[in-house]
Design a protein around this motif. Structure first.
Motif, PDB file in Angstrom:
ATOM      1  N   GLY A  32      -8.351  -0.081  10.990  1.00 23.49           N
ATOM      2  CA  GLY A  32      -8.667  -0.844   9.786  1.00 23.49           C
ATOM      3  C   GLY A  32      -7.435  -1.462   9.162  1.00 23.49           C
ATOM      4  O   GLY A  32      -7.429  -2.640   8.778  1.00 23.49           O
ATOM      5  N   ILE A  33      -6.365  -0.656   9.061  1.00 25.50           N
ATOM      6  CA  ILE A  33      -5.112  -1.167   8.497  1.00 25.50           C
ATOM      7  C   ILE A  33      -4.512  -2.234   9.418  1.00 25.50           C
ATOM      8  O   ILE A  33      -3.995  -3.257   8.955  1.00 25.50           O
ATOM      9  N   ALA A  34      -4.603  -2.011  10.742  1.00 27.40           N
ATOM     10  CA  ALA A  34      -4.079  -2.995  11.700  1.00 27.40           C
ATOM     11  C   ALA A  34      -4.807  -4.322  11.573  1.00 27.40           C
ATOM     12  O   ALA A  34      -4.187  -5.403  11.639  1.00 27.40           O
ATOM     13  N   VAL A  35      -6.126  -4.266  11.393  1.00 30.12           N
ATOM     14  CA  VAL A  35      -6.904  -5.491  11.209  1.00 30.12           C
ATOM     15  C   VAL A  35      -6.432  -6.244   9.967  1.00 30.12           C
ATOM     16  O   VAL A  35      -6.237  -7.469   9.983  1.00 30.12           O
ATOM     17  N   ILE A 373       1.807   2.095   4.318  1.00 34.79           N
ATOM     18  CA  ILE A 373       0.894   0.975   4.088  1.00 34.79           C
ATOM     19  C   ILE A 373       1.659  -0.240   3.572  1.00 34.79           C
ATOM     20  O   ILE A 373       1.359  -1.382   3.929  1.00 34.79           O
ATOM     21  N   ARG A 374       2.671  -0.023   2.747  1.00 32.07           N
ATOM     22  CA  ARG A 374       3.512  -1.126   2.249  1.00 32.07           C
ATOM     23  C   ARG A 374       4.214  -1.830   3.404  1.00 32.07           C
ATOM     24  O   ARG A 374       4.216  -3.059   3.489  1.00 32.07           O
ATOM     25  N   LEU A 375       4.812  -1.064   4.306  1.00 27.69           N
ATOM     26  CA  LEU A 375       5.497  -1.656   5.450  1.00 27.69           C
ATOM     27  C   LEU A 375       4.526  -2.430   6.325  1.00 27.69           C
ATOM     28  O   LEU A 375       4.865  -3.473   6.891  1.00 27.69           O
ATOM     29  N   ALA A 376       3.299  -1.921   6.418  1.00 26.43           N
ATOM     30  CA  ALA A 376       2.325  -2.547   7.305  1.00 26.43           C
ATOM     31  C   ALA A 376       1.716  -3.809   6.706  1.00 26.43           C
ATOM     32  O   ALA A 376       1.558  -4.814   7.396  1.00 26.43           O
ATOM     33  N   THR A 377       1.384  -3.776   5.412  1.00 30.46           N
ATOM     34  CA  THR A 377       0.649  -4.891   4.814  1.00 30.46           C
ATOM     35  C   THR A 377       1.529  -5.836   4.021  1.00 30.46           C
ATOM     36  O   THR A 377       1.152  -6.991   3.798  1.00 30.46           O
ATOM     37  N   GLY A 378       2.681  -5.374   3.552  1.00 30.25           N
ATOM     38  CA  GLY A 378       3.553  -6.220   2.751  1.00 30.25           C
ATOM     39  C   GLY A 378       3.145  -6.333   1.297  1.00 30.25           C
ATOM     40  O   GLY A 378       3.827  -6.982   0.505  1.00 30.25           O
ATOM     41  N   SER A 379       2.054  -5.706   0.904  1.00 26.34           N
ATOM     42  CA  SER A 379       1.558  -5.816  -0.464  1.00 26.34           C
ATOM     43  C   SER A 379       1.701  -4.494  -1.196  1.00 26.34           C
ATOM     44  O   SER A 379       1.163  -3.479  -0.767  1.00 26.34           O
TER      45      SER A 379
END
Length: 465
Positions: A32-35, A373-379
């Protein structure tokens, strides 16, 4: 350190909408996070759509019925917008009033007139922190960067020496101090007390912003020595105004909601009687919506009227302030939907079950999840909302202060190492005229310092309060 009673939580936890085991749930979360990450970074899809699709992907891979996934997402979206939507709107109105009336310019110019030389970085961090209280991070950048560039050029200062403290002040307020959307959503998710979180957030923010701002800017100025770009010409909001609002009145208006919420928290601690009339009165006037509404209403008389705004100009100003936050509300709402999907599929309970045998403290776990999650999504907002949903069960038997510290741990983790998938990264790069490498050496390192220092202070506080 407050620890969790797993047995009590398991008894009270709602039945998950899927019977998937921990391995499948773990895969579903990562997928889900990857998507979300791929849709935001590669496909350049709006975060609202990415979060919506990511929530559906999470539920599908977890083996949950699609109708129940849709219900979870819609419930989370509605609950989140209902909880923080009005606060975001009121904050946007106050920020617009502050900018258009010239009140922001008044605060900036008053402080700059009394600062110079070595005190200028400290003045900039003070300005950014005060202005950053009612403003969203992006709005604060747009408002302050022209001032930063003007001060750097006029006073022949290193751009990083002036700019880093201003950015640190804005970023710390955005991640740690309500009524910014991220902290508000986290407070709602873990059922923390807003007044206590606000007080502890300010306590954590002060040393954090000093270290990441004026102190770090000394090194940032050595690593990246660039002049202020000439192409950015500051535009003063008050040039066509009849008169600026006074400094004292402007500062009072900005700080009024903070003072009201802190007063409520203080009265709750001192009186500690829900039936007491004084406490009931402060519970009302210190409620976030009432505190911000009071500030907006006061601002009509302290900001707009002195600047010559007629009654006919106030309504269009409010309308213009609300239009830009539609995207923010949708992103925050979709983040709440993603959070609720995480909870309803049993991911929160999975984190609880896995972590109960770890020696890692709950606050550190919350910080690490937000960092990932910050590193992954940037938000930072997505990181805060998602991490809050994952670790919400950890707050079940925490004290009021530790629940507030859990919110701050999440907020600190959400600021870790901004890089190319963060819109703020590109805003700073373009405004300052930096290369990607120079921006990483300054802005990205500054964000990491904020995250680590604030997280460390939160952990220290958890040992003594």
């Amino acid at each position: 350190m407050t620890r969790l009673s797993v047995e009590m939580l398991a008894a009270d936890a709602p039945e998950p909408i899927t019977s998937a085991g921990h391995a499948q749930l773990g895969i579903a979360v990562l997928a889900g996070i990857a998507v979300i990450v791929l849709l935001i970074t590669k496909s350049k899809l709006h975060a609202f759509l990415a979060l919506t699709i990511g929530s559906l992907a999470l539920g599908a891979i977890a083996g949950a019925p699609l109708d129940k996934v849709l219900t979870s997402f819609s419930t989370g979206l509605g609950t989140t917008v209902a909880g923080v939507g009005v606060l975001i709107a009121l904050g946007a109105i106050l920020g617009k009033m502050l900018a258009d009336s010239g009140g922001a310019d008044q605060i900036v110019d008053t402080i700059l007139a009394k600062a110079g030389g070595r005190s200028m970085p400290w003045a900039m961090v003070l300005i950014a922190s005060v202005i950053g209280l009612p403003l969203f991070f992006e709005v604060g950048i747009v408002l302050l960067i022209p001032v930063v560039l003007m001060v750097a050029k006029r006073g022949n200062y290193s751009l990083m020496r002036i700019g880093i403290p201003a950015l640190a002040g804005l970023s710390v307020m955005h991640g740690l101090v309500p009524p910014h959307p991220g902290p508000l959503v986290a407070i709602d998710a873990v059922q923390a007390d807003l007044g206590v979180t606000l007080a502890l957030g300010v306590l954590v923010a002060i040393p954090t912003v000093i270290i990441a701002g004026p102190l770090f800017s000394r090194y940032a100025a050595r690593w990246v020595d660039v002049p202020a770009p000439d192409r950015m010409i500051p535009q003063r909001a008050s040039e066509d105004l009849e008169k600026r609002p006074g400094f004292g009145a402007t500062l009072f208006t900005v700080l009024l909601p903070v003072l009201l919420m802190l007063a409520k928290a203080l009265v709750d601690i001192v009186v500690d009687d829900p039936e007491n009339l004084v406490q009931r009165v402060f519970d009302v006037i210190g409620a976030p919506m009432i505190a911000l509404l009071a500030s907006v209403l006061v601002g009509i008389f302290t900001l707009l009227r002195p600047a010559g705004f007629s009654k006919e100009r106030i309504s269009p100003l409010v309308e213009k302030s609300l239009a830009p936050i539609a995207g923010i509300l949708l992103i925050v709402g979709a983040g709440g939907g993603f959070k609720q999907t995480l909870i309803d599929t049993g991911v929160g309970q999975m984190v609880l079950d896995i972590s109960k045998d770890w020696s890692i403290p709950a606050l550190l776990l919350a910080w690490l999840i937000a960092v990932a999650i910050r590193l992954a999504t940037g938000s930072a907002t997505v990181a805060t909302v998602s991490a809050a949903g994952l670790v919400a069960p950890l707050a079940a038997d925490m004290s009021t202060t530790h629940a507030a510290l859990l919110v701050l741990a999440i907020g600190a983790g959400s600021l870790f190492f901004s890089h190319v998938n963060d819109a703020g990264f590109w805003m700073v790069k373009e405004y300052f005229g930096l290369s990607v490498g120079q921006n990483i050496k300054t802005w990205s390192v500054m964000e990491t310092i904020i995250s680590v220092v604030a997280g460390g202070i939160v952990l220290l506080l958890s040992l003594v309060i």
